[in-house]
Write an enzyme that holds these catalytic residues in place. Structure first.
Site, PDB file in Angstrom:
ATOM      1  N   SER A 157       0.834  -1.191   0.000  1.00 40.27           N
ATOM      2  CA  SER A 157       0.000   0.000   0.000  1.00 40.27           C
ATOM      3  C   SER A 157       0.884   1.262   0.000  1.00 40.27           C
ATOM      4  O   SER A 157       1.787   1.378  -0.829  1.00 40.27           O
ATOM      5  CB  SER A 157      -0.927  -0.067   1.216  1.00 40.27           C
ATOM      6  N   ARG A 227     -11.982   6.064   9.911  1.00 40.69           N
ATOM      7  CA  ARG A 227     -11.564   4.675   9.880  1.00 40.69           C
ATOM      8  C   ARG A 227     -12.652   3.774   9.305  1.00 40.69           C
ATOM      9  O   ARG A 227     -12.372   2.802   8.602  1.00 40.69           O
ATOM     10  CB  ARG A 227     -11.203   4.226  11.297  1.00 40.69           C
ATOM     11  N   ASP A 322      -9.016  -6.343  -4.621  1.00 43.94           N
ATOM     12  CA  ASP A 322      -8.566  -5.069  -4.044  1.00 43.94           C
ATOM     13  C   ASP A 322      -9.036  -3.947  -4.959  1.00 43.94           C
ATOM     14  O   ASP A 322      -8.579  -3.826  -6.087  1.00 43.94           O
ATOM     15  CB  ASP A 322      -7.032  -5.084  -3.936  1.00 43.94           C
ATOM     16  N   HIS A 355      -8.233  -5.093  -0.227  1.00 49.62           N
ATOM     17  CA  HIS A 355      -6.912  -4.514   0.014  1.00 49.62           C
ATOM     18  C   HIS A 355      -6.224  -5.165   1.217  1.00 49.62           C
ATOM     19  O   HIS A 355      -5.007  -5.330   1.233  1.00 49.62           O
ATOM     20  CB  HIS A 355      -7.067  -3.005   0.237  1.00 49.62           C
ATOM     21  N   ASP A 356      -7.011  -5.549   2.213  1.00 46.81           N
ATOM     22  CA  ASP A 356      -6.458  -6.181   3.416  1.00 46.81           C
ATOM     23  C   ASP A 356      -5.674  -7.456   3.113  1.00 46.81           C
ATOM     24  O   ASP A 356      -4.880  -7.906   3.940  1.00 46.81           O
ATOM     25  CB  ASP A 356      -7.581  -6.538   4.399  1.00 46.81           C
TER      26      ASP A 356
END
Lengths: 391, 196
Positions: A157, A227, A322, A355-356
């Site tokens: 990232s 968040r 992602d 994305h995680d």
């Protein structure tokens, strides 16, 4: 909390603070006269300092990359899945350095540390940092550690952006560059998500234009919202469906506005936890660094020209679901590297986690990563007494 | 090294830029890198092959050739290679066009469907040929566009493609003197070097 430390863990680790007296000139035109970096290291630096690997962190990351600070720690470092004895970044062979970037909130000089000029926290007066600034500070760290050339600079990232910038800013100082779930620049959609996060923080009445430390308060709601939005973008539609579906916490609709779907309480929990552990000014600063990164921008939007100085080999990895740093962005980077004639390997990992995924030990991802690191390790001078780790 | 790769190896200039479409485990590129200092990339979709390339230090890109090569610039390679994959492409003609766009020269190898054994199989058994070399049945074969040497050379005429060199070999990639007598009947694999 580990009852026993697993065999493939780096074990109990402790951070180290390094103080720099030489001023650091920054992209914004300002400079930091003195500054601190907080780091962790795992493994042993070999005799010719050729086995060092730098781990660059993402938006909410830090120096605590692997292992445990104590037996009471709830979870190990954020990339423990990939770093340790026998893991892809094998600490039996590599000397691994994790660093908290300047502007961070985990001990390195940043908005929540004292400005020596005023004796008060920097707060919103802390200079806006860029990926380039971080790379320059990391180069000073390498000097301090006696590392002339990294075996590899690795990041996912925002961390991948730093790894890429290393190859451009200090081409002779790294042999390999691993850019994972990253991009050579953010898309408009991506910047838009960051702006929502920033607005959520700066519009929180407790933000006080960033001077909330003096008032002993925290823009908790803003951070939580930031968040929550971020978290949604780090997961995939499929992943959320699998994880939460439309499950109700109490099994029935309550006909009020309290969270009742599992996904709602999950996001609230994540947001609340984050808002009590992360600094709002750092969040603003990190998202700006993401938005500003665009090495091709300075080269007439010619990515190949921007990458021309690089001398290292590249590994680029993306994940199919992602959408925050989509495979398309990684393919653009790969195309740029090929056009620039740089050695590059690219893997697109089938993964439902969005994305995680870059933080998760997905078997094929780990296999690709391990193969690449094995190849780097194979080129290192073999330690005396034979190559017990050679495959 | 596989015998066809041996032949291709001889056709590659030292220090050139090479793209290998469907590069397998990277054997050819690894050899060309070590012996001829080429700067090479392979495209591959098989996961085990990708890992093998990475471990060898061969630059490999996970990419399905059938998705197109549009992201690669014109004339960005000296030689573009495709071994034993043309017949499995959705549109072999378009792939050859693309190969000639991104490479100055191309090397293509494919099995000859007019080989006497294939002809005999079809003629006498009345079934699609199955052999040790091409072991698939018609419904599960990846080879959806079989052609003969004559067919390929007709494509070259139609599309203004110049054949620089052709070698015809048997299924073990060996030269046999008698293949030259009637290549389209006796040869099993052709290796073409083409340009436009």
């Amino acid at each position: 909390m580990p009852a026993v430390i697993p065999d493939d863990s780096v074990g109990l680790v402790s951070p180290e603070r390094i103080h720099f007296e030489q001023p650091l000139e920054l992209s914004c035109g300002r400079r930091l006269d003195t500054w601190d970096l907080i780091i962790e290291t795992y493994g042993t630096l070999n005799a010719d300092a050729s086995n060092a690997v730098l781990i660059c962190h993402a938006l909410s990351g830090h120096h605590h990359v692997a292992g445990y600070h104590s037996m009471d720690e709830r979870k190990p470092g954020w990339w423990d899945a990939a770093i340790g004895p026998g893991k892809p970044i094998d600490t039996n062979r590599f000397f691994v350095v994790g660093v908290n970037n300047l502007g961070g909130c985990h001990g390195s000089t940043g908005p929540n540390t004292l400005n020596p000029a005023t004796g008060k926290p920097y707060g919103p007066d802390f200079p806006i940092m860029t990926v380039q600034d971080w790379v320059h500070s990391q180069a000073r760290l390498a000097d301090h550690l006696g590392i002339r050339q990294w075996a590899a600079v690795v990041g996912g990232s925002l961390g991948g952006m730093q790894a890429l910038q290393w190859s451009i800013s200090y081409p002779e100082r790294l042999r390999h560059c691993a850019v994972i779930a990253s991009a050579a620049k953010l898309s408009a959609q991506n910047i838009a998500f960051n702006e929502v996060a920033r607005q959520a923080i700066s519009k929180d009445p407790e933000f006080h234009d960033g001077h909330y430390y003096e008032r002993n308060t925290v823009p908790r709601t803003g951070l939580m919202l930031a968040r929550m939005v971020g978290h949604i973008t780090y997961l995939s539609d499929d992943g959320m469906r699998d994880k939460f579906g439309r499950e109700l916490k109490d099994g029935k609709l309550s006909f009020d506005f309290n969270p009742q779907f599992e996904v709602e309480s999950y996001l609230q929990y994540q947001g609340e936890r984050f808002s009590s552990s992360f600094d709002a000014n750092t969040y603003l600063l990190m998202t700006k660094a993401l938005d500003y990164f665009d090495p091709a921008g300075e080269q007439g939007h010619d990515l190949a020209a921007a990458l021309a100085p690089a001398q290292c080999d590249f590994l680029v990895v993306s994940f199919t679901t992602d959408w925050r740093f989509s495979p398309e962005r990684s393919r653009e980077l790969v195309d740029g590297l090929i056009a620039a004639g740089k050695p590059v390997s690219y893997a697109e990992i089938d993964a439902p986690q969005g994305h995680d995924a870059f933080l998760i030990p997905i078997p094929r991802y780990m296999e690709v990563f391990r193969s690449y690191m094995n190849r780097i390790a194979a080129a290192l001078p073999q330690p005396e007494g034979g190559a017990s780790h050679a495959r | 090294m596989r015998a066809d790769l041996e032949i291709i190896n001889e056709w590659i200039a030292p220090g050139s830029r090479v793209l290998d479409l469907g590069c397998g485990d990277g054997e050819l590129l690894a050899h060309l890198q070590a012996e001829k200092q080429v700067s090479g990339y392979g495209l591959e979709i098989d996961h085990d092959n990708l890992t093998a390339c990475i471990e060898k230090g061969v630059s490999v890109i996970e990419k399905d050739i059938d998705d197109g090569l549009a992201s690669i610039g014109n004339a960005s390679f000296d030689t573009v290679i495709m071994t034993q994959a043309l017949q499995s492409m959705h549109r072999p003609d378009l792939i050859v066009d693309e190969m000639l766009r991104i490479g100055r020269e191309c090397i293509v190898t494919f099995p000859n469907f007019a080989h006497w054994r294939a002809r005999g199989y079809l003629a006498f058994r009345g079934k699609m040929p199955v052999s040790k070399f091409l072991p698939y049945t018609w419904y599960n074969t990846p080879n959806i566009h079989f052609c003969t040497f004559k067919d390929f050379e007709q494509l070259c005429v139609d599309r203004n493609i110049e054949i620089l060199q052709r070698t015809v070999v048997d299924h073990t990639h060996r030269h046999r003197w008698w293949i030259k007598l009637w290549p389209n009947m006796l040869g099993e694999i052709a290796i073409y070097r083409i340009t436009r």
